[in-house]
Design an enzyme around this catalytic site. Structure first.
Site, PDB file in Angstrom:
ATOM      1  N   HIS A  11       0.859  -1.190   0.000  1.00 39.78           N
ATOM      2  CA  HIS A  11       0.000   0.000   0.000  1.00 39.78           C
ATOM      3  C   HIS A  11       0.889   1.231   0.000  1.00 39.78           C
ATOM      4  O   HIS A  11       1.889   1.284   0.706  1.00 39.78           O
ATOM      5  CB  HIS A  11      -0.867  -0.003   1.265  1.00 39.78           C
ATOM      6  CG  HIS A  11      -1.798   1.164   1.336  1.00 39.78           C
ATOM      7  ND1 HIS A  11      -3.051   1.148   0.763  1.00 39.78           N
ATOM      8  CD2 HIS A  11      -1.659   2.390   1.893  1.00 39.78           C
ATOM      9  CE1 HIS A  11      -3.637   2.309   0.976  1.00 39.78           C
ATOM     10  NE2 HIS A  11      -2.816   3.092   1.659  1.00 39.78           N
ATOM     11  N   ASP A  61     -14.120   3.301   8.173  1.00 40.75           N
ATOM     12  CA  ASP A  61     -13.092   4.170   7.567  1.00 40.75           C
ATOM     13  C   ASP A  61     -13.691   5.007   6.450  1.00 40.75           C
ATOM     14  O   ASP A  61     -13.389   6.195   6.321  1.00 40.75           O
ATOM     15  CB  ASP A  61     -11.923   3.336   7.031  1.00 40.75           C
ATOM     16  CG  ASP A  61     -10.920   4.238   6.324  1.00 40.75           C
ATOM     17  OD1 ASP A  61     -10.365   5.123   6.996  1.00 40.75           O
ATOM     18  OD2 ASP A  61     -10.740   4.109   5.102  1.00 40.75           O
ATOM     19  N   ARG A  75     -13.480  13.462   7.641  1.00 41.42           N
ATOM     20  CA  ARG A  75     -12.165  14.105   7.827  1.00 41.42           C
ATOM     21  C   ARG A  75     -11.830  15.009   6.649  1.00 41.42           C
ATOM     22  O   ARG A  75     -11.252  16.085   6.817  1.00 41.42           O
ATOM     23  CB  ARG A  75     -11.081  13.033   7.996  1.00 41.42           C
ATOM     24  CG  ARG A  75     -11.136  12.334   9.344  1.00 41.42           C
ATOM     25  CD  ARG A  75     -10.256  11.100   9.357  1.00 41.42           C
ATOM     26  NE  ARG A  75      -8.878  11.396   9.090  1.00 41.42           N
ATOM     27  CZ  ARG A  75      -8.024  10.575   8.471  1.00 41.42           C
ATOM     28  NH1 ARG A  75      -8.420   9.384   8.077  1.00 41.42           N
ATOM     29  NH2 ARG A  75      -6.775  10.924   8.268  1.00 41.42           N
ATOM     30  N   SER A 121      -6.593   4.622   9.653  1.00 37.14           N
ATOM     31  CA  SER A 121      -7.347   4.517   8.409  1.00 37.14           C
ATOM     32  C   SER A 121      -6.694   3.505   7.466  1.00 37.14           C
ATOM     33  O   SER A 121      -7.346   2.590   6.947  1.00 37.14           O
ATOM     34  CB  SER A 121      -7.417   5.912   7.772  1.00 37.14           C
ATOM     35  OG  SER A 121      -7.799   5.844   6.435  1.00 37.14           O
ATOM     36  N   LYS A 131      -7.853  -0.807   6.720  1.00 36.88           N
ATOM     37  CA  LYS A 131      -8.149  -1.350   5.380  1.00 36.88           C
ATOM     38  C   LYS A 131      -7.200  -2.504   5.040  1.00 36.88           C
ATOM     39  O   LYS A 131      -7.579  -3.460   4.378  1.00 36.88           O
ATOM     40  CB  LYS A 131      -8.036  -0.253   4.328  1.00 36.88           C
ATOM     41  CG  LYS A 131      -9.232   0.703   4.394  1.00 36.88           C
ATOM     42  CD  LYS A 131      -9.173   1.754   3.311  1.00 36.88           C
ATOM     43  CE  LYS A 131      -8.057   2.718   3.535  1.00 36.88           C
ATOM     44  NZ  LYS A 131      -8.355   4.123   3.498  1.00 36.88           N
TER      45      LYS A 131
HETATM   46  N1  URA Z   1      -4.894   7.289   2.897  1.00 32.71           N
HETATM   47  C1  URA Z   1      -5.845   6.655   3.615  1.00 32.71           C
HETATM   48  O1  URA Z   1      -6.307   5.581   3.237  1.00 32.71           O
HETATM   49  N2  URA Z   1      -6.256   7.214   4.755  1.00 32.71           N
HETATM   50  C2  URA Z   1      -5.769   8.393   5.231  1.00 32.71           C
HETATM   51  O2  URA Z   1      -6.178   8.828   6.285  1.00 32.71           O
HETATM   52  C3  URA Z   1      -4.790   9.048   4.458  1.00 32.71           C
HETATM   53  C4  URA Z   1      -4.363   8.461   3.283  1.00 32.71           C
END
Ligand code: URA
Length: 441
Positions: A82, A161, A168, A183, A187
């Site tokens: 990621h 999220d 946010r 966050s 995931k």
């Molecule tokens: N990418 C994400 O998935 N979440 C965040 O809070 C910032 C970047």
């Protein structure tokens, strides 16, 4: 327990309990806690922070807010990667097939472009026929058959999220290290892989603008991974300039295809080898990172990585003709060559500004849901440390919206700072974070 007391506690900088964090996350996800109370809590967290156990509790509450992918029917250790986002970041397009061609299954969920940064799902959609939504059965079948599947984030994975990120985004509470860590890791933990390699980008085109912040984010995420029993590495990479040469969806797929055939920009190669190398190491396919990188260099040279990419594209409905001959991918009707107006060394680049220029051309979205021009983007030759003479090409802008060219060129030019004295080329990889801490490279 009530939300008012939880907000007050965090406002005073006190530590929240796991129960309080679960109460807030679950209540917000099921709608019993309204947006205004969650916004207040998020702002208090932004200002007062969270310690490691609070951050882990928030991550696990978000992870448990939906279902968790079960990859146990796929034999062996599975790897995922990621990126925290970048400009010209086509690393997933390369690393997936590189790793899969060496026998490590990659079952990946990716995102769409966000602001000035691109997204793997948008890029893949520039391949005619390619589907980014597969049924669970088809997803598993593809991973078993070709070793690689990449799909968009499904709604039932980490729904907390999704809701929290949307809030946010509009309440100026994105730039908090514990919130970003929770966050991203929520995931990653639901996606079911055993080994996760995080590319934490640092610089003008990234969320983290400084090395200490990037290290702190990376260490926080690695510790969350450890607490959940996953093997997590983070690589801190430079995002003070465009990675590789191209920015934009079809343009980046085209660059990735040439790269998978061995014609690859040096910075892109270094980044891919390090990230893919850690995926192999974590999955015990190599005894050292050095050995892993050698194996990966070979699959780039001998065509195995390219073959793996072709099999992956075909299995997801993409027309392989466009991969065998990437010149067939969508091409823009208009282009503008941007030339240097004076002699000098490129001292710095604001990569975010270059990304925003590509959005004006149509390569990204000004707002959620906007259509994307798959052919739009930038071919960028402006690399920090290089010397340019007046008239040399800095970059070429591509678009189907001719009227966007003037504004995009103006913004693109404003990203550069030229000087008379030589400057060193920037580092591509600053270091690796594992459970023992940061190891500079
Ligand atoms: N990418 C994400 O998935 N979440 C965040 O809070 C910032 C970047």
């Amino acid at each position: 327990m009530n939300m008012y007391d939880i907000i007050t506690k965090k406002k005073h900088g006190e530590t929240l309990s796991e129960e309080e964090i679960r109460f807030a996350v679950n209540g917000f996800t099921d709608g019993s806690i309204p947006d205004y109370q969650m916004s207040a809590l998020l702002m208090a967290i932004c200002l007062k922070g969270m310690n490691d156990s609070e951050t882990a509790a928030m991550t696990f509450a978000m992870r448990d807010s939906g279902s968790i992918a079960d990859l146990s029917a796929i034999p062996g250790l599975k790897a995922d990667k990621h990126s925290t986002g970048g400009v010209g970041d086509k690393v997933s397009l390369l690393v997936g097939p590189m790793v899969a061609s060496l026998g490590v299954p990659v079952a990946k969920m990716s995102g769409r472009g966000l602001g000035h940064t691109g997204g793997t799902i948008d890029k893949l959609e520039s391949i005619p026929g390619f589907s980014v939504t597969l049924s669970n059965e088809k997803f598993m079948e593809n991973v078993k058959k070709t070793g690689l599947a990449i799909v968009g984030q499904s709604d039932d994975l980490a729904p907390a999220d999704k809701k929290m990120y949307a809030l946010r985004d509009v309440t100026a509470t994105v730039d908090s290290i514990p919130l970003i860590a929770a966050s991203i890791m929520s995931k990653k933990l639901v996606s079911g892989s055993d080994v996760i390699v995080l590319d934490v980008t640092m610089g003008s085109g990234a969320f983290m603008k400084t090395l200490p912040d990037a290290i702190m984010l990376a260490e926080t995420m690695v510790r969350i991974g450890e607490a959940s029993g996953k093997k997590v590495y983070a690589v801190i990479t430079d995002m003070n300039q465009v990675l590789g040469t191209y920015v934009g969806n079809a343009l980046e797929v085209r660059e990735a295809v040439y790269a998978l055939k061995g014609d690859i920009a040096e910075d892109l190669k270094r980044t891919c080898l390090k990230i893919a190398g850690l995926m192999l190491l974590g999955c015990k396919k190599a005894d050292s990172l050095f050995e892993a990188e050698q194996m990966l260099s070979e699959v780039l040279q001998d065509g195995r990585a390219f073959e793996s990419f072709c099999a992956f594209v075909k299995a997801q409905g993409g027309d392989v003709k466009y991969i065998k001959d990437p010149e067939l991918l969508p091409k823009a009707a208009c282009k503008r060559v941007v030339k240097a107006e004076e002699d000098g060394y490129l001292v710095s680049m604001n990569a975010e500004t270059v990304g925003r220029s590509s959005v004006i051309l149509g390569a990204g979205r000004e707002k959620k849901g906007d259509p994307i021009d798959m052919a739009a983007g930038i071919e960028n030759y402006a690399k920090v440390g290089h010397r340019f003479q007046k008239g040399d090409t800095l970059g070429i802008l591509y678009t189907n919206r001719e009227e966007s060219l003037d504004a995009a060129e103006k913004l693109y030019r404003s990203a550069f700072c030229f000087g008379a004295l030589p400057v060193a080329e920037p580092t591509t990889i600053y270091g690796i974070v594992d459970e023992t801490g940061f190891h500079p490279l």
